[in-house]
Scaffold this motif. Structure first.
Motif, PDB file in Angstrom:
ATOM      1  N   LEU A 324     -55.397 -19.655 -37.667  1.00 23.83           N
ATOM      2  CA  LEU A 324     -54.319 -20.138 -38.278  1.00 23.83           C
ATOM      3  C   LEU A 324     -52.917 -19.232 -38.065  1.00 23.83           C
ATOM      4  CD1 LEU A 324     -56.052 -21.326 -41.750  1.00 23.83           C
ATOM      5  CD2 LEU A 324     -56.001 -22.444 -39.318  1.00 23.83           C
ATOM      6  N   GLU A 325     -51.983 -20.047 -38.498  1.00 21.62           N
ATOM      7  CA  GLU A 325     -50.411 -19.182 -38.185  1.00 21.62           C
ATOM      8  C   GLU A 325     -50.480 -18.154 -39.265  1.00 21.62           C
ATOM      9  OE1 GLU A 325     -46.204 -21.860 -38.141  1.00 21.62           O
ATOM     10  OE2 GLU A 325     -47.688 -22.312 -39.670  1.00 21.62           O
ATOM     11  N   GLN A 341     -52.731 -32.149 -34.808  1.00 22.33           N
ATOM     12  CA  GLN A 341     -52.625 -30.684 -34.700  1.00 22.33           C
ATOM     13  C   GLN A 341     -52.874 -30.018 -35.875  1.00 22.33           C
ATOM     14  OE1 GLN A 341     -48.717 -30.420 -33.000  1.00 22.33           O
ATOM     15  NE2 GLN A 341     -49.667 -29.968 -30.631  1.00 22.33           N
ATOM     16  N   LYS A 342     -52.952 -30.645 -36.921  1.00 27.70           N
ATOM     17  CA  LYS A 342     -53.286 -30.077 -38.412  1.00 27.70           C
ATOM     18  C   LYS A 342     -54.449 -30.510 -38.995  1.00 27.70           C
ATOM     19  CE  LYS A 342     -48.346 -29.267 -38.829  1.00 27.70           C
ATOM     20  NZ  LYS A 342     -47.113 -29.671 -39.885  1.00 27.70           N
ATOM     21  N   LEU A 363     -54.616 -28.569 -43.429  1.00 28.47           N
ATOM     22  CA  LEU A 363     -53.482 -27.880 -42.786  1.00 28.47           C
ATOM     23  C   LEU A 363     -52.373 -28.948 -42.745  1.00 28.47           C
ATOM     24  CD1 LEU A 363     -55.128 -26.078 -39.986  1.00 28.47           C
ATOM     25  CD2 LEU A 363     -54.404 -25.136 -42.078  1.00 28.47           C
ATOM     26  N   ASN A 364     -52.393 -30.431 -42.872  1.00 31.76           N
ATOM     27  CA  ASN A 364     -51.282 -31.300 -42.888  1.00 31.76           C
ATOM     28  C   ASN A 364     -50.442 -31.199 -43.996  1.00 31.76           C
ATOM     29  OD1 ASN A 364     -49.595 -33.039 -41.522  1.00 31.76           O
ATOM     30  ND2 ASN A 364     -50.906 -34.785 -42.657  1.00 31.76           N
ATOM     31  N   GLY A 372     -47.259 -28.094 -44.739  1.00 32.39           N
ATOM     32  CA  GLY A 372     -48.540 -27.808 -43.602  1.00 32.39           C
ATOM     33  C   GLY A 372     -48.424 -26.723 -43.007  1.00 32.39           C
ATOM     34  N   LYS A 374     -49.765 -24.652 -39.176  1.00 31.62           N
ATOM     35  CA  LYS A 374     -50.332 -24.883 -37.778  1.00 31.62           C
ATOM     36  C   LYS A 374     -51.359 -24.169 -37.402  1.00 31.62           C
ATOM     37  CE  LYS A 374     -45.597 -26.051 -36.185  1.00 31.62           C
ATOM     38  NZ  LYS A 374     -44.417 -25.624 -34.986  1.00 31.62           N
TER      39      LYS A 374
END
Length: 396
Positions: A324-325, A341-342, A363-364, A372, A374
């Motif tokens: 994850l980010e 993408q999430k 994640l959204n 969210g 990314k």
């Protein structure tokens, strides 16, 4: 055109409309049936590819869209994790039965024995049922690929991915079963090709490549005499290496000249091959695979079918491992149709790969502001020394 059929531009599609299909019916823009109501703006993106120009609606069918305040609340990541955990045992049972069947089928073909259509129909019916109950469970197991059992898992995964695509395209149950049978049998001809050629680690010679290519027609020869084998199943088997631009084999068919089963199985076949470890290559991540296959859309693959396949599988499918980010590592639980993408994930490790108290997050909508988070990248867990089967243990 019937009085109740109207052609409009994609930009004019609104929730509540009944989409009959899209495309102009030409070679470059084939007609694709949709046959469903558009219930939200998210559905427009889901069912109509980006490059869609013309859409046909039925003017006598209108869906009454309820006020957003009355719609049910969005499902949570915790609920997705619980549903997945509850569905995995049944999915594992079906996967095990399918594995046993495929091993016996391959052995029988090598011994010159015939196959029983009733046996495979029963397996396919169970897979369809599992997908209908919880497709994430079946997809999660599809990424537990053992290199030594590729021959068997490949047949099962191509079946699964084809069924998922066919279901999304609106095939009825009978057609979906026939598609599943064709997909499970798609490489049956390889049972008559020597392992020396099948598992050669280096580049095949021209002669060996010709032998390998013969498996499509060998499959047709094996199955043609099986009682109850339908023509569309046979076409799916023999045409799964045809390419949309006519460069495939064995007949060099193109476009709509390739049976829909062949076009669907072709996509599933390449997707699973690229995401699997082989004697001559490493596995490619699901996201990188789709990126590569996108370049072949319209040449190798039916563009409309491929666009739908991307929507069905998601960029980060259930069962795949991501960073994850914030540098933590997680296992994907479920895709978000409105935010591919999430996805929903279960966080398992910190940035130094140390186990943490697991956390299920969407994640959204994650974070204080609900903006969210990314996915930084998708990772092959084996490169970090993690066993895939150990990973799924975190889901139960």
């Amino acid at each position: 055109m019937a009085d109740n059929v109207k052609a409009i531009k994609k930009k004019d599609v609104k929730p509540g409309m009944y989409i009959r299909g899209y495309g102009k019916g030409s070679f470059l823009d084939p007609q694709v049936e949709v046959g469903r109501f558009i219930e939200s703006f998210d559905d427009i993106a889901k069912y109509l590819p980006d490059d869609t120009e013309q859409v046909e609606i039925l003017t006598d069918k209108i869906l009454d869209i309820p006020d957003k305040k009355e719609t049910k609340s969005k499902r949570t990541a915790d609920a997705a994790a619980q549903d997945l955990a509850e569905a995995l045992p049944a999915a594992r049972k079906v996967h095990g039965e399918a594995m046993s069947y495929v091993k016996k089928m391959v052995s029988d073909i090598r011994d010159g024995k015939s196959v029983d259509i009733a046996d495979v129909e029963s397996i396919v019916d169970q897979i369809i049922e599992n997908v209908s109950v919880n497709k994430s469970a079946s997809m999660t197991l599809s990424f537990l690929k053992n290199y030594d059992e590729y021959t068997y898992t490949h047949c099962i995964n191509v079946n699964l991915y084809s069924v998922l695509l066919g279901k999304d395209l609106g095939l009825d149950r009978a057609a979906l079963q026939r598609l599943g049978v064709a997909a499970l049998f798609h490489d049956v001809g390889k049972g008559q090709i020597s392992n020396k050629v099948l598992n050669k680690p280096g580049k095949l010679t021209d002669e060996e490549y010709d032998i390998m290519k013969s498996h499509s027609l060998l499959g047709l020869k094996i199955l043609r005499s099986v009682e109850g084998m339908r023509k569309d199943i046979l076409r799916g088997v023999v045409e799964h290496h045809e390419r949309f631009n006519g460069t495939g084999y064995p007949y060099s068919l193109a476009g709509d000249g390739i049976h829909p089963f062949g076009r669907m199985i072709a996509i599933a076949d390449v997707y699973d091959a690229l995401t699997s470890v082989r004697v001559y290559k490493k596995a490619m991540t699901a996201s990188k695979t789709l990126s590569l296959m996108y370049k072949w859309k319209g040449t190798d693959f039916d563009p409309a079918y491929f666009n739908r396949f991307v929507m069905v599988m998601g960029i980060y499918p259930p069962g795949t491992f991501v960073q994850l980010e914030d540098k933590r590592f997680a296992l994907v639980l479920e895709t978000n149709d409105d935010a591919p993408q999430k996805p929903m994930v279960k966080v398992l490790f910190d940035k130094k790969m140390r186990p943490v108290v697991s956390e299920c997050i969407d994640l959204n909508s994650y974070g204080m502001e609900g903006q969210g988070m990314k996915v930084l990248c998708q990772i092959d867990p084996s490169e970090l020394g993690i066993d895939l089967k150990r990973l799924t243990g975190f889901l139960t």
